[in-house]
Design a protein around this motif. Structure first.
Motif, PDB file in Angstrom:
ATOM      1  N   GLY A 184     -30.153 -32.233  14.776  1.00 21.67           N
ATOM      2  CA  GLY A 184     -29.962 -33.318  15.526  1.00 21.67           C
ATOM      3  C   GLY A 184     -28.613 -33.535  15.893  1.00 21.67           C
ATOM      4  N   THR A 185     -27.733 -32.806  15.935  1.00 21.93           N
ATOM      5  CA  THR A 185     -26.283 -33.035  16.238  1.00 21.93           C
ATOM      6  C   THR A 185     -26.183 -32.895  17.688  1.00 21.93           C
ATOM      7  OG1 THR A 185     -25.497 -31.949  14.410  1.00 21.93           O
ATOM      8  CG2 THR A 185     -23.923 -31.879  16.074  1.00 21.93           C
ATOM      9  N   GLY A 186     -25.755 -34.112  18.345  1.00 17.78           N
ATOM     10  CA  GLY A 186     -25.481 -34.227  19.645  1.00 17.78           C
ATOM     11  C   GLY A 186     -24.398 -33.606  20.518  1.00 17.78           C
ATOM     12  N   ALA A 187     -24.230 -33.896  21.606  1.00 21.14           N
ATOM     13  CA  ALA A 187     -23.149 -33.321  22.530  1.00 21.14           C
ATOM     14  C   ALA A 187     -21.866 -33.898  22.211  1.00 21.14           C
ATOM     15  CB  ALA A 187     -23.416 -33.377  23.913  1.00 21.14           C
ATOM     16  N   LYS A 188     -21.979 -35.316  21.922  1.00 23.71           N
ATOM     17  CA  LYS A 188     -20.614 -35.961  21.608  1.00 23.71           C
ATOM     18  C   LYS A 188     -20.043 -35.813  20.103  1.00 23.71           C
ATOM     19  CE  LYS A 188     -21.230 -38.724  25.582  1.00 23.71           C
ATOM     20  NZ  LYS A 188     -20.204 -38.847  26.518  1.00 23.71           N
ATOM     21  N   SER A 189     -20.483 -35.143  19.341  1.00 26.64           N
ATOM     22  CA  SER A 189     -20.378 -35.121  17.847  1.00 26.64           C
ATOM     23  C   SER A 189     -19.041 -34.448  17.792  1.00 26.64           C
ATOM     24  CB  SER A 189     -21.421 -34.360  17.198  1.00 26.64           C
ATOM     25  OG  SER A 189     -21.473 -33.038  17.683  1.00 26.64           O
TER      26      SER A 189
END
Length: 117
Positions: free
Chosen positions: A82-87
């Motif tokens: 669930g880690t997104g691009a803006k993490s």
């Protein structure tokens, strides 16, 4: 076996995971390479990374040291953790470790041919 997640940034900083959820950053890639070499200490070492992005040359240097490198496509890391691009870099390190624990078969081992291409 020691497993260390590595996230190179576009600013040439390198972030690495350490024990107990802690991370460390290096201002330039050669310092990170030297630190990774020191982590071997006669034990097996595996490096995890995200496929693509600014780390291709960096991961090739690790492979040249004889350390296996396993990379995960970002879209799969997002599906698994669930880690997104803006993490943040720290979140990406944690996501790589979590994905390795949950689905190690989703990672691709870097080979010498990959580095040449």
């Amino acid at each position: 076996m020691a497993v260390i997640a590595v996230v190179p940034s576009k600013q040439r900083k390198v972030f690495v995971s350490q024990s107990q959820g802690k991370s460390r950053s290096f201002p330039d890639p050669s310092r990170a390479i030297a630190w990774l070499a020191s982590q071997r200490n006669g034990s097996d070492l595996t490096v995890l990374g995200i496929m693509g992005g600014p780390g291709q040359e960096f991961f090739s240097r690790i492979l040249d040291m004889g350390v296996p490198v396993f990379r995960l496509p970002f879209y799969q890391m997002k599906e698994v953790t669930g880690t997104g691009a803006k993490s943040s870099e720290e979140d990406r390190l944690a996501a790589l470790e979590l994905a390795w624990a949950r689905q190690p078969e989703a990672f691709y081992e870097l080979a010498s041919l990959d580095a040449d291409v």
